[in-house]
Design a protein around this motif. Sequence first.
Motif, PDB file in Angstrom:
ATOM      1  N   ALA A 161     -11.769 -40.966 -53.337  1.00 30.94           N
ATOM      2  CA  ALA A 161     -11.418 -42.393 -52.580  1.00 30.94           C
ATOM      3  C   ALA A 161     -10.716 -43.135 -53.476  1.00 30.94           C
ATOM      4  CB  ALA A 161     -12.682 -43.132 -52.435  1.00 30.94           C
ATOM      5  N   THR A 162      -9.917 -44.172 -52.892  1.00 31.07           N
ATOM      6  CA  THR A 162      -9.335 -45.184 -53.762  1.00 31.07           C
ATOM      7  C   THR A 162     -10.150 -46.321 -54.188  1.00 31.07           C
ATOM      8  OG1 THR A 162      -9.062 -46.413 -51.474  1.00 31.07           O
ATOM      9  CG2 THR A 162      -7.260 -44.821 -52.139  1.00 31.07           C
ATOM     10  N   ALA A 163      -9.486 -47.126 -54.883  1.00 33.45           N
ATOM     11  CA  ALA A 163     -10.353 -48.132 -55.495  1.00 33.45           C
ATOM     12  C   ALA A 163     -10.910 -49.215 -54.268  1.00 33.45           C
ATOM     13  CB  ALA A 163      -9.242 -49.068 -56.296  1.00 33.45           C
ATOM     14  N   SER A 164     -11.815 -49.785 -54.876  1.00 31.71           N
ATOM     15  CA  SER A 164     -12.610 -50.714 -53.760  1.00 31.71           C
ATOM     16  C   SER A 164     -11.595 -51.957 -53.616  1.00 31.71           C
ATOM     17  CB  SER A 164     -13.859 -51.391 -54.430  1.00 31.71           C
ATOM     18  OG  SER A 164     -14.506 -52.325 -53.672  1.00 31.71           O
ATOM     19  N   ARG A 165     -11.792 -52.550 -52.285  1.00 26.25           N
ATOM     20  CA  ARG A 165     -10.847 -53.777 -51.876  1.00 26.25           C
ATOM     21  C   ARG A 165     -11.711 -54.915 -52.715  1.00 26.25           C
ATOM     22  NH1 ARG A 165      -8.317 -52.757 -45.952  1.00 26.25           N
ATOM     23  NH2 ARG A 165      -7.110 -50.765 -46.496  1.00 26.25           N
ATOM     24  N   GLY A 166     -12.814 -55.004 -52.295  1.00 29.45           N
ATOM     25  CA  GLY A 166     -13.480 -56.177 -52.661  1.00 29.45           C
ATOM     26  C   GLY A 166     -14.407 -55.984 -53.792  1.00 29.45           C
ATOM     27  N   GLY A 167     -14.789 -55.104 -54.211  1.00 27.33           N
ATOM     28  CA  GLY A 167     -15.677 -54.744 -55.320  1.00 27.33           C
ATOM     29  C   GLY A 167     -17.177 -54.971 -54.880  1.00 27.33           C
ATOM     30  N   LEU A 221     -19.646 -47.977 -42.213  1.00 30.85           N
ATOM     31  CA  LEU A 221     -20.099 -47.217 -43.430  1.00 30.85           C
ATOM     32  C   LEU A 221     -20.073 -48.231 -44.598  1.00 30.85           C
ATOM     33  CD1 LEU A 221     -20.498 -44.322 -43.978  1.00 30.85           C
ATOM     34  CD2 LEU A 221     -18.111 -44.183 -44.592  1.00 30.85           C
ATOM     35  N   ARG A 222     -19.501 -49.327 -44.787  1.00 31.69           N
ATOM     36  CA  ARG A 222     -19.596 -50.131 -45.899  1.00 31.69           C
ATOM     37  C   ARG A 222     -21.091 -51.122 -45.822  1.00 31.69           C
ATOM     38  NH1 ARG A 222     -16.305 -52.251 -42.402  1.00 31.69           N
ATOM     39  NH2 ARG A 222     -16.641 -54.314 -41.157  1.00 31.69           N
ATOM     40  N   GLU A 223     -21.718 -50.799 -44.589  1.00 36.91           N
ATOM     41  CA  GLU A 223     -22.899 -51.538 -44.665  1.00 36.91           C
ATOM     42  C   GLU A 223     -24.151 -50.158 -44.483  1.00 36.91           C
ATOM     43  OE1 GLU A 223     -23.205 -53.761 -41.047  1.00 36.91           O
ATOM     44  OE2 GLU A 223     -21.492 -54.919 -41.426  1.00 36.91           O
ATOM     45  N   GLN A 228     -16.799 -43.941 -57.529  1.00 35.81           N
ATOM     46  CA  GLN A 228     -15.729 -44.486 -56.605  1.00 35.81           C
ATOM     47  C   GLN A 228     -15.943 -44.313 -54.973  1.00 35.81           C
ATOM     48  OE1 GLN A 228     -12.021 -42.097 -57.300  1.00 35.81           O
ATOM     49  NE2 GLN A 228     -11.489 -43.354 -59.270  1.00 35.81           N
ATOM     50  N   LEU A 229     -16.758 -43.635 -54.847  1.00 36.57           N
ATOM     51  CA  LEU A 229     -17.364 -43.364 -53.309  1.00 36.57           C
ATOM     52  C   LEU A 229     -17.886 -44.530 -52.996  1.00 36.57           C
ATOM     53  CD1 LEU A 229     -18.332 -39.603 -53.138  1.00 36.57           C
ATOM     54  CD2 LEU A 229     -16.521 -40.743 -52.017  1.00 36.57           C
ATOM     55  N   LEU A 230     -19.058 -44.861 -53.856  1.00 35.24           N
ATOM     56  CA  LEU A 230     -19.767 -45.979 -53.513  1.00 35.24           C
ATOM     57  C   LEU A 230     -18.914 -47.482 -53.796  1.00 35.24           C
ATOM     58  CD1 LEU A 230     -23.060 -44.778 -55.603  1.00 35.24           C
ATOM     59  CD2 LEU A 230     -22.528 -44.728 -52.954  1.00 35.24           C
ATOM     60  N   ALA A 231     -18.093 -47.569 -54.380  1.00 39.20           N
ATOM     61  CA  ALA A 231     -17.417 -48.555 -54.602  1.00 39.20           C
ATOM     62  C   ALA A 231     -16.312 -49.070 -53.368  1.00 39.20           C
ATOM     63  CB  ALA A 231     -16.802 -48.825 -55.806  1.00 39.20           C
ATOM     64  N   HIS A 232     -15.902 -47.690 -52.782  1.00 36.15           N
ATOM     65  CA  HIS A 232     -14.738 -48.132 -51.748  1.00 36.15           C
ATOM     66  C   HIS A 232     -15.468 -48.918 -50.583  1.00 36.15           C
ATOM     67  CE1 HIS A 232     -11.025 -47.446 -49.815  1.00 36.15           C
ATOM     68  NE2 HIS A 232     -11.444 -46.581 -49.011  1.00 36.15           N
ATOM     69  N   ASP A 233     -14.718 -49.590 -49.863  1.00 41.06           N
ATOM     70  CA  ASP A 233     -14.899 -50.271 -48.492  1.00 41.06           C
ATOM     71  C   ASP A 233     -14.827 -49.323 -47.573  1.00 41.06           C
ATOM     72  OD1 ASP A 233     -16.098 -52.546 -49.510  1.00 41.06           O
ATOM     73  OD2 ASP A 233     -14.224 -53.473 -49.254  1.00 41.06           O
ATOM     74  N   TRP A 234     -14.174 -48.412 -47.294  1.00 41.48           N
ATOM     75  CA  TRP A 234     -13.939 -47.431 -46.083  1.00 41.48           C
ATOM     76  C   TRP A 234     -13.547 -48.210 -44.893  1.00 41.48           C
ATOM     77  CZ3 TRP A 234     -13.564 -42.674 -47.869  1.00 41.48           C
ATOM     78  CH2 TRP A 234     -14.142 -42.409 -49.115  1.00 41.48           C
ATOM     79  N   PRO A 235     -12.277 -48.833 -44.844  1.00 47.43           N
ATOM     80  CA  PRO A 235     -12.209 -49.376 -43.556  1.00 47.43           C
ATOM     81  C   PRO A 235     -11.821 -48.537 -42.635  1.00 47.43           C
ATOM     82  CG  PRO A 235     -10.211 -49.222 -45.398  1.00 47.43           C
ATOM     83  CD  PRO A 235     -11.387 -48.989 -45.881  1.00 47.43           C
ATOM     84  N   GLY A 236     -11.658 -47.294 -42.683  1.00 48.34           N
ATOM     85  CA  GLY A 236     -11.517 -46.149 -41.616  1.00 48.34           C
ATOM     86  C   GLY A 236     -12.869 -45.587 -41.422  1.00 48.34           C
TER      87      GLY A 236
END
Length: 447
Positions: free
Chosen positions: A379-385, A315-317, A351-359
Amino acid sequence: MSGQVIFIDDEAAIRQAVQQWLELSGFQVRTFSRAREALAALDRDFPGVLISDVRMPDLDGLGLLEQLVALDADLPVIMVTGHGDVPMAVQALRQGAYDFIEKPFTPERLLDSVRRAMDKRRLVCENRQLREQFARKGRIESQLLGVSRAMVNLRRQVLELAGTDVNVLIRGETGSGKEQVARCLHDFSPRAGGPFVALNCAAIPETIFESELFGHESGAFTGAHGKRIGRIEHAAGGTLFLDEIESMPLAQQVKLLRVLQEKTLERLGSNRSIEVDLRVISAAKPDLLEEVRGGRFREDLLYRLNVAELHIPPLRERREDIPLLFEHFASQAAQRHGRAAPPMTPGELTQLLAHDWPGNVRELINAAERHALGLSAPATASRGGHSLAEQMEAFEAQCLHNALQQCKGNIAEVMTQLQLPRRTLNEKMQRHGLSRSDYLPAGSTET
């Protein structure tokens, strides 16, 4: 070949002459002496023309025509008549025949009629194919959601592979939607009427793996009370989906390879071979070539399973898909709980767009459900920004998608709604991999 022709006449000499004339002109010809024999060889997708004598024993030309019209009203039927049968031929035209030819006829007269009928049939078949492709495309877009170029390519690849019978390996991270892709490969395939049987190889204890996969006979081992049909046998005629295939024990990999090679299996405790016809779709998180190098996976089985490979991007891609997916899953969750989904604020969208969504999608579904119930921020905060430019790109793609969807592909309306000149809109659509044809109503054509 110029096309297929079926010719029906009870006189062998006429069948032979007509077949020779047509084959010399490039047609593929099958002849029959009885109408019922020809009917048994036809279906609605027959890509050609049928020629039939009017007067025949058992089932005459008019009776045949009635059944052909019921089978496919667009099938061109040319009736061959004797001198005294012209009134009957006129009646056949009223009932849906394409043309009639009076005996004796010249090869030129026959060929002229067949060529015209073949052109009509070819156009009908092409239009049907386009409508079916459009319908399939529309259906798969509701199952594999996303406007990103990666998802457009994935849907295209799925539809292309679904029409084949090759085994497919799906690669993707946890929660990326591998089983959903496997279901689409099944649902849009000729095997769609058969069973779709899913098995997570990591969830089956090794001690019962063989019984689960291959089945067993009564008394095959302690506790085997009665016969059990295994997952492979149950999937016969359909599709077997093996998720986390990298977790399959090596001993069972050998037996699965034999099933794929010989298309037969033996239940545990039995010496009887059972034929199985199935397609295997498997999914893995790691690179199976690395598993082969590490001695954890059989190389020969990998080549059997990986005839074709599909990659599901995380999802992050494909961040431009996030708002659409979140809105879809939040709406579904709200309907299940009998309430209206609360609107998203600009801050929540950020927040949605910034989050990395590891799951991946699985995590997004959970966040959407919590949002629908009003339990937490989406969503939680982005991990990498991520840079503002990256977030704006994703947001722009979503805005374009929404406008195209609302305007049903009408570019003039989209230009007005977004207040963009045509050239700018075209450039942005091209950059985000958006095509107007994907938003046209069913049955529409591009102009």
